[in-house]
Design a protein around this motif. Structure first.
Motif, PDB file in Angstrom:
ATOM      1  N   HIS A   1     -20.020   0.041 -28.905  1.00 27.87           N
ATOM      2  CA  HIS A   1     -21.146  -0.534 -29.630  1.00 27.87           C
ATOM      3  C   HIS A   1     -22.267   0.484 -29.758  1.00 27.87           C
ATOM      4  CE1 HIS A   1     -19.095  -4.276 -29.641  1.00 27.87           C
ATOM      5  NE2 HIS A   1     -19.085  -4.359 -28.328  1.00 27.87           N
ATOM      6  N   LYS A   2     -22.293   1.175 -30.883  1.00 25.24           N
ATOM      7  CA  LYS A   2     -23.373   2.128 -31.123  1.00 25.24           C
ATOM      8  C   LYS A   2     -24.669   1.370 -31.394  1.00 25.24           C
ATOM      9  CE  LYS A   2     -24.922   5.483 -34.451  1.00 25.24           C
ATOM     10  NZ  LYS A   2     -24.665   6.267 -35.654  1.00 25.24           N
ATOM     11  N   ASP A   3     -25.759   1.912 -30.918  1.00 30.06           N
ATOM     12  CA  ASP A   3     -27.073   1.334 -31.179  1.00 30.06           C
ATOM     13  C   ASP A   3     -27.632   1.976 -32.456  1.00 30.06           C
ATOM     14  OD1 ASP A   3     -29.634   0.439 -31.189  1.00 30.06           O
ATOM     15  OD2 ASP A   3     -30.067   0.977 -29.105  1.00 30.06           O
ATOM     16  N   TRP A   4     -27.813   1.160 -33.498  1.00 32.32           N
ATOM     17  CA  TRP A   4     -28.253   1.681 -34.795  1.00 32.32           C
ATOM     18  C   TRP A   4     -29.774   1.689 -34.939  1.00 32.32           C
ATOM     19  CZ3 TRP A   4     -24.797   3.740 -38.301  1.00 32.32           C
ATOM     20  CH2 TRP A   4     -23.455   3.561 -37.971  1.00 32.32           C
TER      21      TRP A   4
ATOM     22  N   ARG B   1     -38.025  -2.342 -27.309  1.00 32.96           N
ATOM     23  CA  ARG B   1     -37.262  -2.034 -28.524  1.00 32.96           C
ATOM     24  C   ARG B   1     -35.981  -2.854 -28.506  1.00 32.96           C
ATOM     25  NH1 ARG B   1     -32.924   1.022 -30.108  1.00 32.96           N
ATOM     26  NH2 ARG B   1     -32.523   1.536 -27.929  1.00 32.96           N
TER      27      ARG B   1
ATOM     28  N   PRO C   1     -32.231  -3.202 -29.375  1.00 33.76           N
ATOM     29  CA  PRO C   1     -31.069  -2.450 -29.859  1.00 33.76           C
ATOM     30  C   PRO C   1     -30.400  -3.221 -30.989  1.00 33.76           C
ATOM     31  CG  PRO C   1     -30.602  -3.439 -27.720  1.00 33.76           C
ATOM     32  CD  PRO C   1     -32.019  -3.798 -28.058  1.00 33.76           C
ATOM     33  N   SER C   2     -29.623  -2.547 -31.810  1.00 29.97           N
ATOM     34  CA  SER C   2     -28.995  -3.222 -32.936  1.00 29.97           C
ATOM     35  C   SER C   2     -27.573  -2.712 -33.147  1.00 29.97           C
ATOM     36  CB  SER C   2     -29.819  -2.978 -34.200  1.00 29.97           C
ATOM     37  OG  SER C   2     -29.181  -3.530 -35.317  1.00 29.97           O
ATOM     38  N   CYS C   3     -26.622  -3.633 -33.117  1.00 33.27           N
ATOM     39  CA  CYS C   3     -25.220  -3.262 -33.345  1.00 33.27           C
ATOM     40  C   CYS C   3     -24.804  -3.613 -34.766  1.00 33.27           C
ATOM     41  CB  CYS C   3     -24.313  -4.011 -32.378  1.00 33.27           C
ATOM     42  SG  CYS C   3     -24.545  -3.478 -30.700  1.00 33.27           S
TER      43      CYS C   3
ATOM     44  N   THR D   1     -24.028  -9.079 -28.811  1.00 27.82           N
ATOM     45  CA  THR D   1     -24.761  -9.604 -27.672  1.00 27.82           C
ATOM     46  C   THR D   1     -24.172 -10.950 -27.284  1.00 27.82           C
ATOM     47  OG1 THR D   1     -26.309 -10.810 -29.015  1.00 27.82           O
ATOM     48  CG2 THR D   1     -26.893  -8.538 -28.477  1.00 27.82           C
TER      49      THR D   1
ATOM     50  N   ARG E   1     -26.711  -3.533 -41.593  1.00 29.46           N
ATOM     51  CA  ARG E   1     -26.210  -2.290 -41.001  1.00 29.46           C
ATOM     52  C   ARG E   1     -24.955  -1.804 -41.720  1.00 29.46           C
ATOM     53  NH1 ARG E   1     -30.539  -0.212 -38.582  1.00 29.46           N
ATOM     54  NH2 ARG E   1     -31.372  -1.512 -36.903  1.00 29.46           N
TER      55      ARG E   1
ATOM     56  N   VAL F   1     -36.118  -0.587 -37.159  1.00 31.98           N
ATOM     57  CA  VAL F   1     -36.107  -0.850 -35.726  1.00 31.98           C
ATOM     58  C   VAL F   1     -37.150  -1.939 -35.471  1.00 31.98           C
ATOM     59  CG1 VAL F   1     -37.694   1.107 -35.353  1.00 31.98           C
ATOM     60  CG2 VAL F   1     -36.452   0.158 -33.408  1.00 31.98           C
TER      61      VAL F   1
END
Ligand SMILES: CCCCCCCCCCCC(=O)SCCNC(=O)CCNC(=O)[C@H](O)C(C)(C)COP(=O)(O)OP(=O)(O)OC[C@H]1O[C@@H](n2cnc3c(N)ncnc32)[C@H](O)[C@@H]1OP(=O)(O)O
Length: 240
Positions: free
Chosen positions: A43-46, A75, A77-79, A84, A113, A124
């Motif tokens: 899961h990369k954080d974009w 902050r 995080p965003s996948c 989550t 994304r 972000v």
């Protein structure tokens, strides 16, 4: 302003050009599809800087990261693929378990994304849990054009919805949009950075009332104002 936007576009196209030699989208999707369909998904954080981010966006990002140091802000995080624990709430509420396990959702990814770096939604979100408000830093790329040189209203509405969703989730957990009202006051130049300030105005049972404004980085231009109603999902109800 026009010149800086043109320069921004030029560098984005240059970025895209460098990628022309890389495998095209269909081939690129293969590993992603495999990743998503296995338990070992990476899961990369974009929601972190990438080379397409403008100076303005990086500067604001750094400022908010500093605010995170004392714990008052965080902050988010965003996948690309929702990863989550909260996504389980939505699955339970809406989806036939067979659809969740099957091929139908194997290519699913978060709408905002789904673009290559710099071409779509670069953003972000920072939460202030005590004050029940969020700040979304958003740079809309060239694939989000509406009238020439400006962002599509639907792209702004999408970002407002995402920002609202994060703001409402602070108090509501798993929520969904029931209503959005947007006043578009000035067109947003393509590739510019805007700041979306959202806040929770009222909590009434399962109803969360939120509002926001969308401003330029120097805060001098008010691009949009919006209000929204979000509903906390009731685990006893199911839509299917
Ligand atoms: C994990 C990764 C995250 C990833 C994070 C990504 C964030 C992205 C954010 C994107 C969010 C979306 O796109 S969401 C997708 C767009 N939205 C939708 O598709 C929602 C479709 N609508 C629905 O499914 C439903 O209507 C719900 C869930 C919203 C509400 O249904 P419900 O749970 O049965 O609730 P219901 O009893 O009808 O209503 C509860 C109370 O709210 C009021 N109410 C309901 N709707 C409205 C309305 N439009 N306007 C006024 N009031 C309303 C009712 O009168 C009632 O008031 P009272 O009698 O209690 O006073």
């Amino acid at each position: 302003m026009l010149r800086s936007c043109t320069a921004g576009l030029r560098s984005l196209w240059a970025l895209r050009g460098r990628r022309e030699g890389a495998p095209r989208l269909s081939a690129d999707l293969q590993p992603a599809r495999r990743l998503f369909s296995t338990e070992k998904a990476v899961h990369k954080d974009w929601a972190l800087p990438n080379p397409s981010w403008s100076k303005d966006l990086k500067l604001l990002f750094d400022q908010f990261m500093k605010k995170c140091e004392d714990g008052s802000w965080e902050r988010l995080p965003s996948c690309k693929h929702t990863c989550t624990y909260k996504s389980e709430d939505f699955k339970t509420y809406f989806l036939d378990p067979q659809l969740v396990e099957g091929e139908g959702l194997s290519q699913a990814q978060l709408f905002t994304r789904g673009f290559e770096d710099g071409l779509g939604f670069e953003y972000v979100i920072f939460n202030n849990n005590d004050e029940k408000r969020t700040v979304c830093l958003f740079q809309g790329g060239p694939y989000l054009q509406g009238i020439p040189g400006f962002l599509h209203g639907g792209a702004i509405a999408t970002m407002i919805d995402v920002a609202f969703g994060s703001c409402a989730a602070i108090s509501g957990g798993a929520v969904m949009t029931a209503n959005l009202n947007i006043n578009f006051k000035r067109p947003v130049p393509l590739c510019s950075v805007v700041v979306i300030h959202s806040q929770l105005d009222k909590l009434e049972g399962r109803k969360l009332f939120v509002s926001c404004n969308v401003r330029s980085v120097d805060e001098k231009t008010l691009y949009s104002e919006a209000t929204g109603l979000f509903i906390k999902l009731d685990p006893k109800k199911s839509s299917t």
